[in-house]
Design a protein around this motif. Structure first.
Motif, PDB file in Angstrom:
ATOM      1  N   LEU A 148     -22.907 -33.169  42.652  1.00 56.45           N
ATOM      2  CA  LEU A 148     -23.034 -31.963  42.072  1.00 56.45           C
ATOM      3  C   LEU A 148     -23.316 -31.931  40.529  1.00 56.45           C
ATOM      4  CD1 LEU A 148     -19.849 -30.409  43.875  1.00 56.45           C
ATOM      5  CD2 LEU A 148     -22.271 -30.887  44.664  1.00 56.45           C
ATOM      6  N   SER A 150     -23.077 -30.019  36.630  1.00 57.00           N
ATOM      7  CA  SER A 150     -21.865 -29.315  36.267  1.00 57.00           C
ATOM      8  C   SER A 150     -21.735 -27.836  36.479  1.00 57.00           C
ATOM      9  CB  SER A 150     -21.935 -29.539  34.862  1.00 57.00           C
ATOM     10  OG  SER A 150     -23.085 -28.976  34.012  1.00 57.00           O
ATOM     11  N   THR A 153     -20.536 -27.410  40.069  1.00 58.22           N
ATOM     12  CA  THR A 153     -18.994 -28.019  40.079  1.00 58.22           C
ATOM     13  C   THR A 153     -18.103 -27.045  39.612  1.00 58.22           C
ATOM     14  OG1 THR A 153     -19.541 -30.309  39.759  1.00 58.22           O
ATOM     15  CG2 THR A 153     -17.295 -29.642  39.351  1.00 58.22           C
ATOM     16  N   LYS A 154     -18.609 -26.287  38.679  1.00 56.66           N
ATOM     17  CA  LYS A 154     -17.832 -25.241  37.855  1.00 56.66           C
ATOM     18  C   LYS A 154     -17.926 -23.962  38.868  1.00 56.66           C
ATOM     19  CE  LYS A 154     -17.295 -22.449  33.633  1.00 56.66           C
ATOM     20  NZ  LYS A 154     -17.830 -22.428  32.295  1.00 56.66           N
ATOM     21  N   ASN A 161     -11.170 -31.602  41.081  1.00 55.25           N
ATOM     22  CA  ASN A 161     -11.881 -32.603  41.452  1.00 55.25           C
ATOM     23  C   ASN A 161     -12.632 -32.463  42.595  1.00 55.25           C
ATOM     24  OD1 ASN A 161     -13.110 -35.032  41.621  1.00 55.25           O
ATOM     25  ND2 ASN A 161     -11.432 -36.452  41.248  1.00 55.25           N
ATOM     26  N   PRO A 162     -13.855 -32.268  42.902  1.00 53.79           N
ATOM     27  CA  PRO A 162     -14.395 -31.926  44.188  1.00 53.79           C
ATOM     28  C   PRO A 162     -14.804 -33.176  45.127  1.00 53.79           C
ATOM     29  CG  PRO A 162     -15.936 -31.896  42.627  1.00 53.79           C
ATOM     30  CD  PRO A 162     -14.969 -32.430  41.715  1.00 53.79           C
ATOM     31  N   VAL A 176     -19.304 -34.834  49.119  1.00 48.53           N
ATOM     32  CA  VAL A 176     -19.414 -34.771  47.535  1.00 48.53           C
ATOM     33  C   VAL A 176     -18.597 -36.249  47.114  1.00 48.53           C
ATOM     34  CG1 VAL A 176     -18.748 -33.832  45.356  1.00 48.53           C
ATOM     35  CG2 VAL A 176     -19.182 -32.459  47.141  1.00 48.53           C
ATOM     36  N   THR A 179     -19.647 -35.872  40.444  1.00 47.09           N
ATOM     37  CA  THR A 179     -20.157 -34.956  39.709  1.00 47.09           C
ATOM     38  C   THR A 179     -20.912 -35.327  38.373  1.00 47.09           C
ATOM     39  OG1 THR A 179     -18.301 -34.744  38.521  1.00 47.09           O
ATOM     40  CG2 THR A 179     -18.239 -33.334  40.450  1.00 47.09           C
TER      41      THR A 179
END
Length: 392
Positions: A148, A150, A153-154, A161-162, A176, A179
């Motif tokens: 992902l 940034s 992710t956000k 933490n994904p 995932v 990141t």
């Protein structure tokens, strides 16, 4: 008479008529401040462009297939074979699907999905933040894994933490595995920050994508990129039986072209700003001619008690130079202030101050005073004492 004494006399004269002096200096102030501000904007823009290209690397070549049909299909294996040549360091073929529906939990957003290989992040200078990069195993077995950007992710995970979580892309579940750190926009392409990156063959199979259209090529050095460009051009011309089915974009050439265009525009704007300095010089000449007329009797008295022609010439010339120099100094300070303040009011606009430009602008303003003050000063020095004393 000493120059320091002439300067003090000039300052007393200037202070006695502050409004007239300010209006006289206004053209010089505008000219110098404009030159300093415009050059700082131009240099700031050039540096920002250079920084963007540095983020991608000037030893980068982007290959884009523009035609249609079988004649324009690029083979992944054929492209990767170029890594055996010394002028090629890394190759990352890509295919993308814009506006894909990416969903996690109850949150859904449209993002760009990019299929590529493990070389991609090194080529575009993107760094893994959490987790890992794509692996040869992911590519070989067409694993449904994703990295992902940034922004993605956000949006979905905030500060969590994904890694290990599952996301849904157009109805297909991907795990995932990593990141990316924030990178910013790329030249001529979508930002990796707002992208989801998956293995190339996984993207092709899951989203029914066609052929490879864009390939990123990295050369070992900036000099090698021109050799790599020629090699790739020969290959594509042979494969497509034409030199019109593809576009080769050399980042180093783009950087030079954009920097040159920015510098040309800056120089044109500075030339316009210099006209203000010349107009200011005309204003100085005009007011000095008026001053000579007003002080004709003073000139006659000074000459009658022994002042020589050069003393009178220097007196009025120094006064013109002091006016233009003060205007140049005020303009320089204003230009510096504008250059520092502009990024606060327009965050996307960067500026870069140059000491040499400020110095040359100030010296040019002084030169304007000399050039345009010489005629009035010479006229004053030529007045005959008897004629000057008769003046009212």
């Amino acid at each position: 008479m000493k120059v320091s004494e002439l300067i003090r006399m000039s300052l007393r004269t200037i202070i006695s008529s502050p409004l007239r002096t300010f209006l006289t200096m206004l053209g010089v102030i505008i000219g110098v401040s404009s030159v300093v501000t415009l050059v700082s904007i131009g240099q700031g823009t050039s540096e920002a462009i250079a920084k963007q290209y540095e983020n991608m690397g000037t030893n980068l070549l982007v290959v884009t297939a523009t035609g249609n049909g079988r004649a324009t299909q690029l083979s992944y294996d054929d492209l990767m074979n170029f890594e055996n040549f010394p002028e090629f360091k890394s190759i990352a073929p890509t295919m993308s699907k814009n506006g894909s529906n990416v969903k996690y939990d109850r949150t859904q957003e449209k993002y760009n999905v990019l299929g590529t290989n493990d070389r991609y992040f090194d080529i575009i200078k993107a760094k893994i933040d959490k987790g890992r990069n794509l692996s040869p195993t992911d590519l070989e077995f067409r694993s449904n894994v994703a990295i992902l950007g940034s922004e993605v992710t956000k949006k979905f995970f905030g500060t969590l933490n994904p890694v290990g979580e599952n996301i849904n892309i157009d109805g297909v579940v991907f795990n995932v595995i990593g990141t990316l750190k924030e990178k910013g926009s790329n030249i001529g392409g979508a930002s990796v920050d707002s992208s989801v990156i998956v293995p190339l063959e996984s993207a092709r199979r899951q989203f029914k994508l066609g052929q490879i259209r864009t390939t990123y090529v990295e050369a070992p050095t900036k000099d090698d990129i021109y050799t790599a460009q020629e090699t790739m051009k020969q290959y594509l011309t042979y494969k497509f039986k034409s030199d019109t089915g593809f576009v080769l974009t050399n980042q180093d050439e783009l950087l030079k072209a954009r920097t040159e265009a920015t510098n040309t525009l800056t120089n044109q704007l500075v030339a316009v700003a210099l006209i203000s300095l010349l107009v200011g010089g005309i204003g100085i000449m005009n007011i000095m001619l008026v001053t000579v007329s007003e002080r004709t009797r003073e000139i006659g008295i000074r000459k009658s008690i022994g002042a020589k022609r050069r003393n009178i010439l220097l007196q009025f010339l120094v006064e013109a130079v002091v006016i233009s120099g003060m205007g140049g100094l005020i303009g320089l300070l204003l230009g510096i202030g504008f250059s520092y303040a502009l990024p606060y009011f327009s965050p996307k606009q960067s500026t870069s101050l140059s000491f040499n430009v400020g110095l040359y602008s100030f010296l040019f303003s002084v030169l304007v005073g000399v050039v345009f003050g010489l005629y009035p000063a010479n006229k004053a020095s030529k007045l005959r004492p008897i004629d000057a004393l008769r003046s009212d």
